[in-house]
Scaffold this motif. Structure first.
Motif, PDB file in Angstrom:
ATOM      1  N   MET A   1       0.949  -1.219  -0.037  1.00 27.54           N
ATOM      2  CA  MET A   1       0.080   0.002   0.007  1.00 27.54           C
ATOM      3  C   MET A   1       0.820   1.311  -0.132  1.00 27.54           C
ATOM      4  N   ARG A   2       0.503   2.202  -0.920  1.00 25.20           N
ATOM      5  CA  ARG A   2       1.500   3.362  -1.033  1.00 25.20           C
ATOM      6  C   ARG A   2       0.598   4.485  -0.605  1.00 25.20           C
ATOM      7  N   LYS A   3       1.217   5.230   0.432  1.00 21.69           N
ATOM      8  CA  LYS A   3       0.403   6.424   1.035  1.00 21.69           C
ATOM      9  C   LYS A   3       0.647   7.770   0.190  1.00 21.69           C
ATOM     10  N   ILE A   4      -0.438   8.408  -0.178  1.00 27.05           N
ATOM     11  CA  ILE A   4      -0.115   9.851  -1.036  1.00 27.05           C
ATOM     12  C   ILE A   4      -0.957  10.709  -0.407  1.00 27.05           C
ATOM     13  N   ASN A   5      -0.430  11.788   0.155  1.00 27.77           N
ATOM     14  CA  ASN A   5      -1.109  12.917   0.793  1.00 27.77           C
ATOM     15  C   ASN A   5      -1.688  13.636  -0.493  1.00 27.77           C
ATOM     16  N   THR A   6      -2.997  14.142   0.047  1.00 26.01           N
ATOM     17  CA  THR A   6      -3.644  14.870  -1.238  1.00 26.01           C
ATOM     18  C   THR A   6      -3.025  16.280  -1.309  1.00 26.01           C
ATOM     19  N   SER A   7      -2.231  16.922  -0.532  1.00 27.60           N
ATOM     20  CA  SER A   7      -1.420  17.884  -0.715  1.00 27.60           C
ATOM     21  C   SER A   7      -0.716  17.887  -1.904  1.00 27.60           C
ATOM     22  N   LEU A   8      -0.057  16.763  -2.275  1.00 27.42           N
ATOM     23  CA  LEU A   8       0.837  16.478  -3.369  1.00 27.42           C
ATOM     24  C   LEU A   8      -0.182  16.683  -4.503  1.00 27.42           C
ATOM     25  N   GLU A 130     -11.697   7.244 -11.406  1.00 23.76           N
ATOM     26  CA  GLU A 130     -11.672   5.880 -11.783  1.00 23.76           C
ATOM     27  C   GLU A 130     -10.756   5.139 -10.629  1.00 23.76           C
ATOM     28  N   ILE A 131     -11.333   3.932 -10.277  1.00 34.96           N
ATOM     29  CA  ILE A 131     -10.124   2.890  -9.587  1.00 34.96           C
ATOM     30  C   ILE A 131      -9.726   2.041 -10.509  1.00 34.96           C
ATOM     31  N   VAL A 132      -8.313   2.189 -10.594  1.00 31.01           N
ATOM     32  CA  VAL A 132      -7.682   1.105 -11.305  1.00 31.01           C
ATOM     33  C   VAL A 132      -6.426   0.261 -10.816  1.00 31.01           C
ATOM     34  N   ALA A 133      -5.848  -0.592 -11.310  1.00 29.15           N
ATOM     35  CA  ALA A 133      -4.812  -1.419 -10.651  1.00 29.15           C
ATOM     36  C   ALA A 133      -3.466  -0.578 -10.700  1.00 29.15           C
ATOM     37  N   GLY A 134      -2.749  -1.051  -9.425  1.00 27.92           N
ATOM     38  CA  GLY A 134      -1.466  -0.343  -9.255  1.00 27.92           C
ATOM     39  C   GLY A 134      -1.341   0.841  -7.955  1.00 27.92           C
ATOM     40  N   ASP A 135      -0.239   1.363  -7.892  1.00 26.28           N
ATOM     41  CA  ASP A 135      -0.166   2.173  -6.687  1.00 26.28           C
ATOM     42  C   ASP A 135       0.106   3.767  -7.165  1.00 26.28           C
ATOM     43  N   LYS A 136      -0.307   4.010  -8.348  1.00 27.20           N
ATOM     44  CA  LYS A 136      -0.169   5.484  -8.968  1.00 27.20           C
ATOM     45  C   LYS A 136      -1.355   6.184  -9.030  1.00 27.20           C
TER      46      LYS A 136
END
Length: 279
Positions: A1-8, A130-136
């Motif tokens: 699981m990759r965490k991404i802050n919405t500020s980015l 859209e929800i897709v495969a991957g961590d990007k």
């Protein structure tokens, strides 16, 4: 699981909106140059040359390439292995747009549909996820002007109308629009799905590179035939008549119900502005 802050995401949207407001896409520029070089009508050729000059001045002076800096359309493909942290996603997107439109001195064009009161900061954006495969996360930002948006149409065709019905719907939409959407236009087409999803397909088609071809051959044939017939309309650049009424036709499709054949035609003016990034 990759965490991404919405500020980015907010920061990314901010930079993308500033870029999109000033720059045509490379594929649009190339299509305009090609249209100019092959135009036989002197008046239309001059109009195309002026459009190209305007796009170059916009980049040089860092000014909006069109006075209609559009309603912000954002497409987000979010990998299912992404965990979003921070403020609400939509709030982050809208904050980025608000700052960009202020710092870029872009016109604020969003208002209440009934009272017509302007929101003052060009938000809220139209956001598709859209929800897709991957961590990007794939981010697409497209400012959509309404001179062309107003010329768009949605058809609920009978299945028996088939390919000819689809092509007729595309061509007749452009014909009815005439010079009003600032041609040469880029035509996004949705085929199939339902009333609402078909319109999204047409919008999504406009995010493709101008001149790109659908990988499915029968859909690509619709693109080719529709473009040929549109350019035979002799509307031409800015309605001055000529060889190029459309820079391209892009079709996207989805399965539909046995009783229906939805077709959406979303018109984009010659000012194709679309920026894509991956987080």
């Amino acid at each position: 699981m990759r965490k991404i802050n919405t500020s980015l995401i907010e920061q990314k949207i901010y930079k993308m909106a500033l870029k999109a407001g000033v720059n045509l896409t490379n594929s649009c520029k190339q299509a305009l140059v090609c249209a100019r070089d092959n135009e036989s009508n002197p008046t239309a050729k001059f109009a195309l040359e002026t459009i190209i000059d305007n796009s170059e001045i916009a980049v040089k002076e860092k000014m909006p390439v069109c006075q209609d800096t559009g309603m912000a359309v954002v497409l987000l493909k979010i990998g299912q292995e992404v965990y979003l942290e921070g403020i609400d996603l939509h709030k982050a997107v809208n904050r980025g747009i608000k700052m960009a439109y202020a710092d870029g001195y872009f016109r604020k064009s969003v208002c209440d549909p009934v009272t017509r009161k302007n929101t003052g900061d060009n938000t809220p954006a139209v956001i598709h996820t859209e929800i897709v495969a991957g961590d990007k996360i794939s981010v697409t930002f497209m400012p959509k002007g309404f001179g062309s948006e107003n010329m768009s149409k949605l058809y609920m065709l009978k299945p028996a109308q088939g390919l000819n019905g689809i092509i007729d719907a595309i061509v007749n939409t452009v014909k009815d629009a005439g010079s009003r959407p600032c041609p040469p236009v880029y035509v996004g087409v949705g085929i199939g799905g339902t009333f609402d999803s078909c319109a999204f397909l047409a919008k999504k088609a406009l995010t493709r590179e101008v001149g790109s071809v659908n990988p499915r051959e029968d859909i690509a044939q619709i693109e080719r035939e529709a473009l040929k017939l549109i350019n035979e309309l002799n509307i031409g650049c800015q309605g001055f008549h000529g060889d190029t009424t459309a820079l391209g036709v892009a079709c996207e499709w989805a399965p539909t119900h046995i009783a229906g054949l939805p077709v959406a035609v979303n018109i984009q003016c010659h000012c194709v502005r679309c920026v894509k990034e991956i987080i």
